[in-house]
Structure formats: C-alpha cells, structure tokens
Scaffold this motif. Structure first.
Motif, mmCIF file in Angstrom:
data_model
loop_
_atom_site.group_PDB
_atom_site.id
_atom_site.type_symbol
_atom_site.label_atom_id
_atom_site.label_comp_id
_atom_site.label_asym_id
_atom_site.label_seq_id
_atom_site.Cartn_x
_atom_site.Cartn_y
_atom_site.Cartn_z
ATOM 1 N N SER A 225 -13.213 -4.304 18.951
ATOM 2 C CA SER A 225 -14.256 -3.297 18.781
ATOM 3 C C SER A 225 -14.964 -3.496 17.444
ATOM 4 N N GLY A 226 -16.266 -3.610 17.482
ATOM 5 C CA GLY A 226 -17.032 -3.790 16.257
ATOM 6 C C GLY A 226 -17.145 -5.226 15.796
ATOM 7 N N ILE A 227 -16.564 -6.173 16.562
ATOM 8 C CA ILE A 227 -16.654 -7.590 16.208
ATOM 9 C C ILE A 227 -17.402 -8.307 17.326
ATOM 10 N N PRO A 228 -18.484 -9.000 17.044
ATOM 11 C CA PRO A 228 -19.217 -9.716 18.094
ATOM 12 C C PRO A 228 -18.498 -10.998 18.519
ATOM 13 N N VAL A 229 -17.423 -10.831 19.270
ATOM 14 C CA VAL A 229 -16.605 -11.967 19.677
ATOM 15 C C VAL A 229 -17.171 -12.600 20.935
ATOM 16 N N ASN A 230 -16.697 -13.790 21.239
ATOM 17 C CA ASN A 230 -16.943 -14.447 22.512
ATOM 18 C C ASN A 230 -15.669 -14.295 23.345
ATOM 19 N N TRP A 231 -15.713 -13.416 24.335
ATOM 20 C CA TRP A 231 -14.531 -13.217 25.169
ATOM 21 C C TRP A 231 -14.220 -14.505 25.928
ATOM 22 N N LEU A 232 -12.962 -14.870 25.953
ATOM 23 C CA LEU A 232 -12.505 -16.067 26.668
ATOM 24 C C LEU A 232 -11.429 -15.601 27.644
ATOM 25 N N VAL A 233 -11.809 -15.458 28.917
ATOM 26 C CA VAL A 233 -10.996 -14.699 29.866
ATOM 27 C C VAL A 233 -10.456 -15.589 30.974
ATOM 28 N N ASP A 234 -9.163 -15.482 31.213
ATOM 29 C CA ASP A 234 -8.584 -16.039 32.433
ATOM 30 C C ASP A 234 -8.834 -15.029 33.548
ATOM 31 N N PRO A 235 -9.658 -15.363 34.546
ATOM 32 C CA PRO A 235 -9.943 -14.385 35.598
ATOM 33 C C PRO A 235 -8.695 -13.871 36.295
ATOM 34 N N ASP A 236 -7.622 -14.652 36.236
ATOM 35 C CA ASP A 236 -6.420 -14.233 36.959
ATOM 36 C C ASP A 236 -5.750 -13.025 36.320
ATOM 37 N N VAL A 237 -5.934 -12.815 35.006
ATOM 38 C CA VAL A 237 -5.337 -11.632 34.395
ATOM 39 C C VAL A 237 -6.047 -10.380 34.901
ATOM 40 N N LEU A 238 -7.358 -10.475 35.148
ATOM 41 C CA LEU A 238 -8.085 -9.366 35.745
ATOM 42 C C LEU A 238 -7.672 -9.174 37.202
ATOM 43 N N GLN A 280 -21.537 -8.052 27.039
ATOM 44 C CA GLN A 280 -20.898 -8.817 25.972
ATOM 45 C C GLN A 280 -20.899 -10.295 26.328
ATOM 46 N N ASN A 281 -20.758 -11.140 25.307
ATOM 47 C CA ASN A 281 -20.703 -12.574 25.505
ATOM 48 C C ASN A 281 -19.332 -12.931 26.070
ATOM 49 N N CYS A 282 -19.292 -13.398 27.292
ATOM 50 C CA CYS A 282 -18.017 -13.573 27.978
ATOM 51 C C CYS A 282 -17.999 -14.883 28.749
ATOM 52 N N TRP A 283 -16.875 -15.588 28.670
ATOM 53 C CA TRP A 283 -16.724 -16.895 29.305
ATOM 54 C C TRP A 283 -15.433 -16.918 30.107
ATOM 55 N N ASN A 284 -15.513 -17.493 31.311
ATOM 56 C CA ASN A 284 -14.320 -17.650 32.142
ATOM 57 C C ASN A 284 -13.605 -18.944 31.797
ATOM 58 N N LEU A 285 -12.283 -18.853 31.733
ATOM 59 C CA LEU A 285 -11.459 -20.050 31.738
ATOM 60 C C LEU A 285 -11.324 -20.538 33.175
ATOM 61 N N LEU A 286 -10.873 -21.771 33.338
ATOM 62 C CA LEU A 286 -10.500 -22.236 34.667
ATOM 63 C C LEU A 286 -9.541 -21.221 35.289
ATOM 64 N N TYR A 287 -9.731 -20.935 36.568
ATOM 65 C CA TYR A 287 -8.934 -19.887 37.204
ATOM 66 C C TYR A 287 -7.442 -20.205 37.074
ATOM 67 N N GLY A 288 -6.704 -19.218 36.597
ATOM 68 C CA GLY A 288 -5.267 -19.386 36.407
ATOM 69 C C GLY A 288 -4.899 -20.118 35.132
ATOM 70 N N ASP A 289 -5.915 -20.573 34.372
ATOM 71 C CA ASP A 289 -5.681 -21.267 33.098
ATOM 72 C C ASP A 289 -4.618 -22.352 33.248
ATOM 73 N N PRO A 290 -4.868 -23.374 34.094
ATOM 74 C CA PRO A 290 -3.849 -24.405 34.344
ATOM 75 C C PRO A 290 -3.543 -25.236 33.104
ATOM 76 N N ASP A 291 -2.318 -25.739 33.052
ATOM 77 C CA ASP A 291 -1.855 -26.554 31.933
ATOM 78 C C ASP A 291 -2.447 -27.959 32.072
ATOM 79 N N LEU A 292 -3.571 -28.188 31.416
ATOM 80 C CA LEU A 292 -4.324 -29.422 31.604
ATOM 81 C C LEU A 292 -3.557 -30.652 31.134
ATOM 82 N N ASN A 293 -2.839 -30.522 30.038
ATOM 83 C CA ASN A 293 -2.108 -31.684 29.532
ATOM 84 C C ASN A 293 -0.992 -32.092 30.483
ATOM 85 N N THR A 294 -0.301 -31.128 31.053
ATOM 86 C CA THR A 294 0.750 -31.450 32.014
ATOM 87 C C THR A 294 0.163 -32.036 33.290
ATOM 88 N N LEU A 295 -0.865 -31.399 33.829
ATOM 89 C CA LEU A 295 -1.405 -31.815 35.117
ATOM 90 C C LEU A 295 -2.109 -33.160 35.047
#
Length: 705
Positions: A225-238, A280-295
């Motif tokens: 609140s009060g900070i102009p952040v860039n939201w970085l959201v995993d859609p799966d948490v929603l 607000q400035n909002c960006w989706n992560l890849l759905y489920g935020d997969p472990d890219l280094n492992t995969l």
C-alpha cells in the motif's frame, strides 16, 4: 571536544534493564581471554532518513552487546565510527575497527559477565553526528565497534545513514522497477468430495492457512500500500484461493478427511483481486510458476514446461497481458534454462533472470543468446529482501539493517547518474520486515527536489531497446534441482490426466493439477515428493474410472459370422466420448475378419455401454483371441491410447481380450444332414400315403357289394 558532543556522549548509554543474564552465570571476576567472544548488534536507527532541513534534529542508534564466552570481560568499550561510502561494492565490507572518523562516541563497559547482553543507545544531534553544518553529500557507513583495554578490535556491526545523496540540481534520480511477487504454496490435488458443493481436497491444511489474516500473503498485499510496485503474480495462487470459496477438505494426521472453513481464502481472494484489478501494474507468471531450471534438464521436464506455457490463467485479477514472465528459481539461469524457455515456442514469454553485473549495463532489458527479450534484475539491491530466518544469527535486527541498506544502495545508484532503470525482485516467499517496508515508503517524506530515486513500471523497462549482453554475466544455477522422480511422477500424471479429460468434450477442469508438484515453490521448502505422489495417486484413481467391463468366458460362435460384445464402463460424473479399436492377437490357422476401427462411442455418466463388434470367421481354425483398445482420438498416428504406453511407471489395463471359439460345418457332415432331411421327408410322405389308402379301402368294398 565540545560540550554538545559531551552531551551526546552522555546520551550514549549502556543499561541492563533488558539484559538476558543466564542463571548461575555470576562468577568471580577473571582476566579476559586473549580472544574474547563479543557480539555487537544494531536494533534501531531513527529516523531512517535524517531531516535534511534541520541539523538540530536528534538521531538515535541503538543495539546490544553480548559476552558469548565463559569468561567475564573487563575494561572493554564501544566506539562509534562514520565513513563515507562511494559505491555499492564497498558496502560488502565488514567492520574491522579501522578507518572512518574515530571517537564520535566512546563509552566504557566496566564489566560484561558471561552470557550477559547489554543494551546500548547513541542519541546525537545531526550536527554532532555529521561533524559539520554543511555535511558532505552521500552515504555514510556507521560502525559500532568493540575494543578491549589494549585497543584490540573485538567485534563490530555496521549500518548506514545518508545526507542529501541527490543535490537539487543537475543530477538524475535512480529509476527502479520494484517487482512484488504474490506466490504461494500449491496444494490442490484435483479431487473433490462427493457432496453438493464438490468441495476440493487439498494435500495439506497449510494450503488454506496461508490465506489467513495477518499471514504472509495477507501482509504482502498490505505492505505494498502506497508503493507503486509491479505485481508479479502466479495465477494459481488466485485460482487456489477462489477454489476454496465454499470450503475444503484435508486429511488429518490419521488420514481422515476433515472439513475446513472458506472464510480466509475467500476474504483474501476478494482483497487480492480488488488490488490487482484496480489499474495497478500487474504481470502474470507462467501458470503454476514451474521450476524452469529443473524442467530444462530433461525431455519429460520440457514436455511439462510446454504444457505450462500453453496454460492460461483460469481466474482474473492480474491483467491478461500478452507478455508472461518466466522466472527461474532465485533468478538463476544458464543457456540450458533459456533454451528450454525458447523451446516452448511461446514468443510472449519474457525471461526474468538475475545478475551481479546488471548495475553496470545500459539497460535492464537485455538481448541474450536465444533469449532476445529478457529482463535482468540487480542481485545486489534485490538481496536486501533476503529472508532474515536464512541469515546468520546475529544480535542485530535484520529488518532495520535491510531498511538502511535499501536507502544506502538506492542513494549510491543515484550517484551513477545513468538515467537507466534497475529492476529489483524479492524472493518468491519474501516477507519484508516492517522496517524495510518503512524505509521504502520513507522516500515520500523527503522533499521532491531531494528525492534520489523513483519507482517505474516494468513496461518502461521493456520499452527500452534490448542491449546485447553475454550469458556468462547471469547468476548460474546453484541450488539443487528437484529430484528426477518428482519430474517423472508429474509427467506420468500429466499423460494420464490429459487422456482422461480429452474424452470429456466441453468439460471444464483444473488444467494445472499435474504441474503443481513441479512448482518452483517446492525448491526451497521441501515436500515436493510427497505432494507429487499424492497428486499422482489421485490422477490414477480418476483415470481408472473409465475402463472395460469384465468380459465373458470364451465365446462360441456357430457359423461364419456373429458379434463379439465389449463393455465400456464410465464411472465419472461426465459424459465421455471414446474411441475403440479391435485387433486379433498372434497367428492362427483360423482368423476373424472384422473392422478394426470401431469408431467413437458416447457413454453417459455412471453408465456402461456394450459395443458389439461384427466378425466373420475365415480359415479352418477353431479359436482366436480378439483384443480391444481404448483411444482418446481418431488419428491413431498420434499414439493416443487411453492408457499411454510410454509412462515411467506403466499401468495395467487399457485393453481387453475375448477368446472366440468358432464351430464350422464340413462337406460330409453337411451331405449327411441334407440326406437325413430328404429321407425324413420321404418317410413322412410314405406314411401319409399309406394312411390314405387305408382310409379308402372299406369304401370301395361297400360299393362292390
């Protein structure tokens, strides 16, 4: 030394009110050891930003000093030192008792018993601390050092303060794009209880508890609140919070399903979507935020990554942007990681990676080999958000230190005067201390002409041309990848899950079920193997709801043609459309002729369907085995068997067999049957003829007489 400084020294006091003297630690005074164990900590800096307009304002530094040895320490003292810091690389040094302006304050400690912790506090005026009515502009390191009576350095702690790091005229402010991750623990299993609400079953109650008021996810929303952040959201948490809106069930310690309330997930979801959907400035992560280094390390992993790249957010809240962020674990990436992202053939993916060298690049928007549209964030500034629980134990308040580091680093970034943006990314599971959040917001209290940094939208970073950079500058993967077994189990789950839902036309389902066990969240928290097995078991159970029925004993067919019945069971709650293909097994002296492609068949929920396969017998054999296999598609070249043939852990089933016995009639037997029939007809006719003659004979005798 002036009287004002003397008053400042008198304000720098040690007291024992909050001391943690261990029971029984009092002992006879002894000389201190050659290398006594002393710890110094800093627990408070107030104000976080000095008042640039009034040098008579007080400043307060406070903390603790402890004797961790078994010997009483005598005649030690603390010294407060200040020194200018000119670049961020110098901030990594630790106090060693040398350098800086000595003796801003010195206070003796008469005696420090074993196990004793004493509080200290230093409260000078700004003029007294900076030593001038025109302090030098810049960032100051503040060292609190402990010395023994011989002047030997024992221990120290460092924090930072600053004075007008940006002059009113002629310099640019530092531009920062602060990303604010909203990532939580996965937990949905894809199963639901058979009640009217179809409440979901979660693997663990903590999946729902993370949405509690005052919990980490709740604080993340409030802190911004009060900070102009860039939201970085995993859609799966929603999606997860929304899925629990009517309640949920979880297995208790005895494995019994227990119901949980929907209040916390529902309230959090409402709060989150209200914030993320408010322009607000909002960006989706890849759905489920997969472990890219492992995969990225296996073909099975690449398959899962491809599925994730093609999965869309099922719940609104974050903007439905064409660009989606692909964020490797801890920002660590190498050529293999970036190639795997590129291999998804998804141009909208924007890799987000970290580097220790990003501060010297002309732009945070970089063109790397096979990754021409990459955001590279600054590891050093991002590190102020490191989880205090993972830091080395210290007497200092890590939140206080982090807040002052944020102010100091941003001020030094402004001195670069580059007019380019730095990207800052906290860890996925970050939980910033109040002092750090307060420091970020403190810039708003500074007069605009003295503000040394501003917060940008990530759009502005991406709008700048991507500058070519070397991949060697990225932070290489260092943390262990997920176990191979987790990837293989998730891959099997994906194959079975896809097979089941591909035969349910128009059916809405949770596409991310097989992906959650390979989420990046598990990388630093553990539990991935248990969760992967839980999801796999649920998928196997659901997949098994579509099966062949029990077939009859060997079927005897008389003559050249007949039908072979095959039963399909649908124990799901959805209509299925599935393909059936028949074939015979092995070589026989006799064969069955039939149409292999038995076409699609629709089976209603909870029902069975019997498919009767027309067959004709050819040859002189006596029996043959007919097999039937279920397919999910019409094009057999796609290898779309309902029971995939390439699973790491093969499953039994997927086809059924029926043994058909054929009774054929020979030529001699046929002639005998025909001859017997003709003879029977002749005999019947002869008998009728004789009966008629016997009936007419008496009549003829009467007429003759």
């Amino acid at each position: 030394m002036t009287s004002r400084v003397l008053r400042a020294l008198s304000a720098f006091t040690l007291f024992v009110g909050a001391a943690s003297l261990l029971p029984g630690s009092a002992r006879a005074d002894t000389a201190h050891a050659d290398s006594p164990a002393v710890q110094v900590g800093i627990t408070g800096v107030s104000p976080q930003i000095p008042n640039f307009a009034n040098l008579s304002e007080p400043m307060t530094f406070s903390g603790k000093v402890a004797n961790t040895s078994s010997t009483t320490l005598r005649d030690i003292h603390l010294e407060v030192r200040r020194s200018l810091v000119y670049n961020r690389s110098a901030m990594g040094s630790t106090p060693n008792g040398g350098g800086g302006q000595p003796d801003i304050a010195r206070v003796p400690v008469a005696k420090l018993a074993p196990g004793t912790t004493l509080n200290w506090q230093f409260t000078p005026k700004e003029l007294e601390f900076f030593g001038s009515n025109k302090p030098t502009s810049g960032v100051y390191a503040v060292d609190i050092d402990a010395f023994d009576s011989d002047g030997t350095f024992l221990s120290g702690a460092r924090t930072y303060t600053l004075w007008q790091p940006k002059q009113p005229e002629g310099t640019n402010v530092a531009r920062l794009a602060l990303l604010w991750p909203v990532v939580g623990q996965p937990g949905l299993t894809g199963q639901k209880v058979p009640n009217s609400a179809a409440d979901p079953i979660v693997a663990d109650q903590s999946t729902a508890q993370q949405f509690a008021p005052g919990g980490r996810l709740d604080r993340i929303l409030d802190d911004a609140s009060g900070i102009p952040v860039n939201w970085l959201v995993d859609p799966d948490v929603l999606y997860t919070a929304n899925a629990l809106e009517n309640g949920y069930f979880y297995p208790d310690k005895n494995g019994k399903l227990t119901g949980g309330p929907a209040t916390d997930p529902t309230n959090w979801y409402t709060k989150a979507t209200g914030l993320l959907g408010a322009g607000q400035n909002c960006w989706n992560l890849l759905y489920g935020d997969p472990d890219l280094n492992t995969l990225s390390r296996s073909a099975a992993g690449q398959d899962l990554l491809n599925v994730a790249a093609g999965t869309n957010a099922g719940v609104g809240g974050c903007r439905q942007s064409d660009q989606v962020i692909a964020w490797p674990s801890d920002g660590q990436a190498d050529a293999t990681t970036l190639n795997a992202i590129a291999n998804t053939k998804t141009p909208s993916l924007v890799p987000l990676v970290g580097s220790n060298a990003a501060y010297s690049w002309p732009s945070a928007h970089a063109a790397l080999p096979n990754s021409p549209n990459t955001i590279v964030y600054d590891n050093y500034l991002s590190s102020v958000f490191t989880d205090p629980a993972k830091a080395t134990p210290t007497l200092s308040d890590t939140g206080v230190l982090a807040g002052q580091q944020w102010l100091a680093q941003t001020a030094l970034a402004a001195r670069d005067d580059t007019n380019r943006a730095l990207v800052v990314v906290p860890p996925r599971d970050f939980d910033p201390a109040p002092a750090l959040v307060s420091a970020i917001k403190a810039i708003n209290s500074v007069p605009p002409n003295y503000q040394w940094y501003g917060l940008d939208n990530l759009d502005r970073v991406l709008s700048a041309p991507a500058t070519p950079e070397h991949i060697s500058a990225l932070t290489k993967p260092a943390t262990p990848n997920a176990p191979t077994a987790v990837v293989q189990t998730a891959w099997d789950s994906q194959q079975l899950y896809h097979a089941l839902h591909s035969i349910m036309p128009g059916h809405t389902y949770d596409t991310a079920v097989p992906l959650r066990p390979v989420a990046t969240w598990w990388r630093n928290h553990g539990g991935d193997q248990t969760y992967a097995q839980t999801v796999y078991s649920a998928v196997v159970a659901d997949h098994g709801l579509v099966s062949f029925g029990t077939q009859t004993p060997p079927l005897t067919m008389s003559g050249k043609s007949g039908t072979v019945p095959v039963t399909i069971n649908n124990r799901t709650n959805t209509t299925i459309r599935i393909y059936l293909r028949a074939h015979d097994e092995g070589a026989h002296t006799m064969e069955l002729k039939f149409d292999e492609d038995q076409g699609p068949h629709t089976v209603d929920p909870g029902q069975t369907a019997t498919v009767r396969i027309p067959v004709q017998a050819r040859g002189n054999g006596q029996q043959v085995t007919l097999s039937a296999t279920l397919y999910t598609c019409e094009d057999l070249s796609q290898n779309c068997t309902y029971y995939p043939s390439n699973l790491f852990t093969p499953l039994k089933g997927g086809f059924t067999t029926v043994t058909v016995k054929v009774s054929r009639i020979g030529i001699i037997a046929l002639a005998l049957i025909i001859g017997s029939g003709l003879l029977l007809i002749l005999l019947i006719g002869l008998r009728v003829y004789r009966a008629k003659r016997a009936h007419h004979a008496p009549a003829q005798d009467t007429m003759a007489s």
